[in-house]
Write an enzyme that holds these catalytic residues in place. Structure first.
Site, PDB file in Angstrom:
ATOM      1  N   ASP A   1       0.840  -1.196   0.000  1.00  0.00           N
ATOM      2  CA  ASP A   1       0.000   0.000   0.000  1.00  0.00           C
ATOM      3  C   ASP A   1       0.881   1.255   0.000  1.00  0.00           C
ATOM      4  OD1 ASP A   1      -2.239   1.600   0.010  1.00  0.00           O
ATOM      5  OD2 ASP A   1      -2.578   1.454   2.167  1.00  0.00           O
TER       6      ASP A   1
ATOM      7  N   HIS B   1      -2.187   0.623  12.067  1.00  0.00           N
ATOM      8  CA  HIS B   1      -1.931  -0.779  11.720  1.00  0.00           C
ATOM      9  C   HIS B   1      -0.457  -0.996  11.449  1.00  0.00           C
ATOM     10  CE1 HIS B   1      -3.375   1.640   8.228  1.00  0.00           C
ATOM     11  NE2 HIS B   1      -2.216   1.248   7.721  1.00  0.00           N
TER      12      HIS B   1
ATOM     13  N   GLN C   1      -2.686  -5.285   6.180  1.00  0.00           N
ATOM     14  CA  GLN C   1      -2.548  -4.193   7.154  1.00  0.00           C
ATOM     15  C   GLN C   1      -3.408  -4.511   8.374  1.00  0.00           C
ATOM     16  OE1 GLN C   1      -3.563  -1.504   3.865  1.00  0.00           O
ATOM     17  NE2 GLN C   1      -1.905  -0.146   4.513  1.00  0.00           N
TER      18      GLN C   1
ATOM     19  N   ARG D   1       3.059  12.997  10.307  1.00  0.00           N
ATOM     20  CA  ARG D   1       1.755  12.932   9.655  1.00  0.00           C
ATOM     21  C   ARG D   1       1.072  11.708  10.235  1.00  0.00           C
ATOM     22  NH1 ARG D   1      -0.683   9.661   5.965  1.00  0.00           N
ATOM     23  NH2 ARG D   1      -1.992  10.537   4.336  1.00  0.00           N
TER      24      ARG D   1
ATOM     25  N   ASP E   1      -1.244   9.024  10.332  1.00  0.00           N
ATOM     26  CA  ASP E   1      -2.010   8.388   9.259  1.00  0.00           C
ATOM     27  C   ASP E   1      -3.312   7.787   9.792  1.00  0.00           C
ATOM     28  OD1 ASP E   1      -2.156   7.236   6.522  1.00  0.00           O
ATOM     29  OD2 ASP E   1      -2.079   5.347   7.625  1.00  0.00           O
TER      30      ASP E   1
ATOM     31  N   GLU F   1      -4.357  13.284   9.513  1.00  0.00           N
ATOM     32  CA  GLU F   1      -4.915  12.845   8.234  1.00  0.00           C
ATOM     33  C   GLU F   1      -6.265  12.209   8.525  1.00  0.00           C
ATOM     34  OE1 GLU F   1      -5.532   9.912   4.712  1.00  0.00           O
ATOM     35  OE2 GLU F   1      -4.905   9.270   6.695  1.00  0.00           O
TER      36      GLU F   1
ATOM     37  N   HIS G   1      -1.349  11.975  -2.700  1.00  0.00           N
ATOM     38  CA  HIS G   1      -1.162  10.628  -3.241  1.00  0.00           C
ATOM     39  C   HIS G   1      -2.441   9.798  -3.204  1.00  0.00           C
ATOM     40  CE1 HIS G   1      -1.020  10.042   1.036  1.00  0.00           C
ATOM     41  NE2 HIS G   1      -1.198   8.744   0.844  1.00  0.00           N
ATOM     42  N   ASP G   2      -3.448  10.234  -2.403  1.00  0.00           N
ATOM     43  CA  ASP G   2      -4.676   9.440  -2.314  1.00  0.00           C
ATOM     44  C   ASP G   2      -5.718   9.909  -3.321  1.00  0.00           C
ATOM     45  OD1 ASP G   2      -4.158   7.405  -0.489  1.00  0.00           O
ATOM     46  OD2 ASP G   2      -4.410   8.760   1.212  1.00  0.00           O
TER      47      ASP G   2
ATOM     48  N   ARG H   1      -4.691   4.490  -7.735  1.00  0.00           N
ATOM     49  CA  ARG H   1      -4.079   5.701  -7.176  1.00  0.00           C
ATOM     50  C   ARG H   1      -2.669   5.902  -7.742  1.00  0.00           C
ATOM     51  NH1 ARG H   1      -4.632   4.739  -0.865  1.00  0.00           N
ATOM     52  NH2 ARG H   1      -4.273   2.618  -1.597  1.00  0.00           N
TER      53      ARG H   1
HETATM   54  C1  GLC Z   1      -3.876   6.595   4.494  1.00  0.00           C
HETATM   55  C2  GLC Z   1      -2.914   6.811   3.407  1.00  0.00           C
HETATM   56  C3  GLC Z   1      -3.341   5.883   2.348  1.00  0.00           C
HETATM   57  C4  GLC Z   1      -3.349   4.487   2.893  1.00  0.00           C
HETATM   58  C5  GLC Z   1      -4.177   4.360   4.162  1.00  0.00           C
HETATM   59  C6  GLC Z   1      -3.835   3.135   4.917  1.00  0.00           C
HETATM   60  O1  GLC Z   1      -4.779   7.408   4.845  1.00  0.00           O
HETATM   61  O2  GLC Z   1      -2.888   8.142   2.989  1.00  0.00           O
HETATM   62  O3  GLC Z   1      -2.518   6.002   1.231  1.00  0.00           O
HETATM   63  O4  GLC Z   1      -3.904   3.641   1.928  1.00  0.00           O
HETATM   64  O5  GLC Z   1      -3.930   5.390   5.049  1.00  0.00           O
HETATM   65  O6  GLC Z   1      -2.641   3.302   5.653  1.00  0.00           O
HETATM   66  C1  GLC Z   2     -10.352   6.750   3.201  1.00  0.00           C
HETATM   67  C2  GLC Z   2      -9.759   6.959   4.539  1.00  0.00           C
HETATM   68  C3  GLC Z   2      -8.426   7.618   4.454  1.00  0.00           C
HETATM   69  C4  GLC Z   2      -7.572   6.918   3.430  1.00  0.00           C
HETATM   70  C5  GLC Z   2      -8.266   6.731   2.121  1.00  0.00           C
HETATM   71  C6  GLC Z   2      -7.423   5.883   1.227  1.00  0.00           C
HETATM   72  O1  GLC Z   2     -10.741   7.946   2.646  1.00  0.00           O
HETATM   73  O2  GLC Z   2     -10.591   7.746   5.351  1.00  0.00           O
HETATM   74  O3  GLC Z   2      -7.804   7.614   5.689  1.00  0.00           O
HETATM   75  O4  GLC Z   2      -6.464   7.667   3.158  1.00  0.00           O
HETATM   76  O5  GLC Z   2      -9.479   6.109   2.330  1.00  0.00           O
HETATM   77  O6  GLC Z   2      -8.023   5.762  -0.020  1.00  0.00           O
END
Ligand code: GLC
Ligand code: GLC
Length: 653
Positions: free
Chosen positions: A147, A190, A258, A288, A290, A332, A401-402, A526
């Site tokens: 991921d 995780h 995860q 950051r 996560d 985040e 990146h998301d 992504r």
């Molecule tokens: C996040 C990251 C995302 C990831 C997810 C799981 O919010 O930005 O890229 O897939 O957390 O860690």
């Molecule tokens: C969801 C989650 C976020 C994560 C994202 C990944 O929006 O809330 O934490 O980054 O999915 O695609």
């Protein structure tokens, strides 16, 4: 008058001090004093957060002691250089609200190859004026799919392909010398299934089983799933994963590899605290945090944004204030806007949780305004929600990146006559190229047929229409696409908070479809917006006449301008009613003489607004547009806004 927590804090401090004393006894007296001062000051907060989390346990005091012993250990080991920074930041707590702040984010491998080569990019960061650099996850993680590194197998080992912990330490130091704060993810919801804790748990070690959530059968998973949101319904449906070898289910909110950590176990808290403090001592200045929303589970809820999820961060932060007070937390939380803002901390806890946070709502509203050409939803939602506690800051971005998920509030939409569900369907169609007349080339991410929900992948340049325009070869469309790209950047650079540039956007890099050929990531689109930087293409930034040059030099100039305008520091932002549905406007620091008014035309047609709008904000004479100097006709009654034009207007001498 001392309150309950202050009294308890003082008692606990006195009780613990002798036990912690020998851990730091080798430090110079001055350092020891500092530690005791900080611990004494933070003790009420530490208790106020840890007691509600773990206070019911018979062995609470034992856990508290081991947690603080860990803090003392990392204080002992904190490098002198960082201790100096701690003291500096304690004296200047608003450092991150300065107009000098400029963020950027990149993948180490995709941007530079490895950590050593990334150090070689410092001149490039300086060319842009970057002061905050978020490096995407760079720790050891599973080989095939991780991921994007968000499945960490060891928080103390850098992915060997990128370098070593020594390289990271060295890089953090170099960055600091060059005025750049290192920002790293703390993926604490995780670990990967290859983390040694996971492996031990899998092998049946009881103590480690309690680090995660295991279930013998589907009873509990089924009960929980009644209320859980599926994050990756296509690639990883459900929130639990069956482990055949041990015939058990494990909680996996995200991908199957995860595994969610169990924070109701105080040992997990202490272990993760130690990992964080270790990284703080490597030189990370901003974590950051996560996926903050998911860390606490409660049956019968969606297990997002639980009160304990906030307490956990506040507890981490209170202890960080003792060991490494230079460090900031960034949230985040990609959730409902009401919930996003709560991660700053509420009431007297404001700024004691996360000090900075992604502003997903602004990001979404910018894309909404580009698609609709209307600024009504943006106006309404920002008027209601942009203001945050004074000691915090938004991190404003146009994409990262998301995926982009349409996280505006339905109730806000309703107030301006928009049906939230329908509007999301429209935005999805628009940004995936299925709406007639669209300019966007995005991809649908994780469509969920049960809810009709999906999110959008795609580079900003492809979403603003550059890809389509170049393919069609229509000069006017190309022009519009470039202007849209710059327009949304002009907003994040001026609206208040830390702007965050997604590197490669400074040269308007478009979608990269090569991920489709890599079986490890092909199922996750992504990656279409996570390109390898093409430095030959990037070099075109120096060649006038190219799109790269135009976009780079304009973004660079805006960053420079930003840094010359003290009115752009802090959060204070007042929306301006431009009396024109296509023109967005606000004033920064409205009480200052050197206030700045930003105007942005979200349509491909020229529009104007009456001079009165400026006059009402105290901008009547001796004014100029810093973006296009001399372009306002001071004698005319109106200010003309060309297609997608943006202006930063202020008084000049
Ligand atoms: C996040 C990251 C995302 C990831 C997810 C799981 O919010 O930005 O890229 O897939 O957390 O860690
Ligand atoms: C969801 C989650 C976020 C994560 C994202 C990944 O929006 O809330 O934490 O980054 O999915 O695609």
């Amino acid at each position: 008058m001392a309150n309950y927590w202050q009294i308890e804090g003082q008692k606990t401090f006195e009780r613990l001090q002798p036990r912690l004393e020998n851990i730091i006894s080798d430090l110079p007296q001055e350092d020891q004093t500092k530690f005791w001062e900080r611990l004494e000051r933070q003790m009420p907060d530490i208790l106020q957060t840890l007691v509600p989390l773990y206070g019911e346990r018979y062995d609470f005091f034992y856990h508290l002691e081991t947690i603080l012993a860990a803090a003392a250990e990392y204080y002992l080991r904190r490098p002198a250089e960082l201790k100096v920074l701690d003291v500096e930041r304690e004296a200047n707590t608003s450092w991150f609200q300065s107009e000098q702040m400029m963020g950027a984010v990149c993948y180490v491998d995709r941007f530079a190859g490895d950590l050593k080569h990334l150090a070689g990019k410092i001149p490039y960061f300086q060319e842009l004026g970057i002061t905050y650099l978020h490096l995407m996850p760079l720790f050891l993680s599973p080989e095939d799919n991780s991921d994007g590194g968000y499945a960490v197998s060891d928080y103390r080992q850098v992915d060997p392909a990128l370098g070593t912990m020594g390289d990271l330490r060295e890089l953090a130091h170099l960055f600091r010398e060059n005025g750049i704060s290192l920002v790293i993810d703390f993926v604490f919801n995780h670990t990967s299934d290859e983390h040694q804790w996971a492996e031990k748990a899998r092998a049946g070690e009881d103590a480690y089983r309690e680090y995660y959530f295991f279930f013998r059968d589907r009873t509990m998973p089924d009960a929980y799933e009644q209320n859980l949101r599926e994050i990756f319904p296509e690639q990883a449906p459900g929130s639990f994963t069956y482990l055949k070898d041990i015939d058990m289910w494990v909680w996996t909110t995200f991908n199957t590899f995860q595994w969610d950590l169990n924070y109701s176990n105080p040992v997990v808290f202490r272990e993760m605290l130690s990992e964080m403090l270790f990284l703080a001592n490597v030189g990370v200045e901003i974590f950051r945090l996560d996926a903050v929303a998911f860390t606490w589970k409660r049956l019968g809820t969606n297990c997002e944004n639980q009160p304990e999820a906030h307490l956990l961060i506040q507890a981490f932060f209170a202890i960080m204030q003792v060991v490494a007070p230079a460090v900031l937390f960034k949230s985040e939380a990609i959730v409902h806007p009401d919930d996003v803002v709560r991660y700053f901390g509420r009431g007297d806890r404001a700024g004691k949780e996360c000090q900075i946070s992604y502003n997903p709502m602004l990001m979404v509203l910018l894309w909404d305004a580009l698609a609709t050409r209307k600024v009504n939803l943006m106006n309404y939602a920002l008027a209601k929600r942009f203001a945050i506690p004074d000691n915090c800051a938004w991190v404003n971005y146009v994409r990262v990146h998301d995926d982009i998920g349409w996280g505006f509030a339905d109730e806000d939409a309703a107030m301006v006559g928009i049906n939230g569900f329908d509007h999301r369907q429209f935005l999805n169609a628009f940004y995936t190229g299925r709406f007639e007349g669209t300019f966007a080339r995005g991809l649908p991410f994780n469509y969920n047929p049960k809810t009709g929900d999906m999110r959008i992948s795609g580079m900003a340049a492809s979403l603003v229409g550059l890809e389509q325009a170049l393919e069609l070869g229509i000069a006017e469309y190309i022009e519009h696409a470039i202007r849209r790209h710059l327009l949304i950047h002009s907003i994040i650079l001026s609206i208040g908070g830390i702007p965050l540039l997604y590197l490669n956007d400074e040269v308007a890099t478009m979608n990269d479809y090569s991920y489709e050929d890599d079986p490890n990531i092909a199922q996750d689109n992504r990656w279409v917006h996570r390109p390898y930087t093409d430095w030959e293409n990037n070099a075109l930034r120096d060649i006038p006449g190219t799109i790269q040059h135009r976009v780079f030099s304009e973004i660079q100039r805006m960053i420079e301008l930003r840094k010359s305008l003290p009115a752009l520091a802090g959060n204070e932002m007042k929306l301006v009613n431009t009396h024109n549905g296509n023109i967005f406007g606000f004033v920064r620091s409205p009480d200052r003489v050197d206030k700045v008014m930003v105007l942005a035309n979200f349509s491909e047609h020229p529009h104007f607004i009456l001079k009165e709008v400026l006059i009402a904000s105290g901008l009547s004479h001796k004014i100029d547009d810093l973006i296009t100097p001399g372009s306002i006709d001071l004698k005319s009654e109106a200010v003309v806004m060309e297609p997608y034009q943006y202006r930063w207007i202020t008084k000049v001498d």
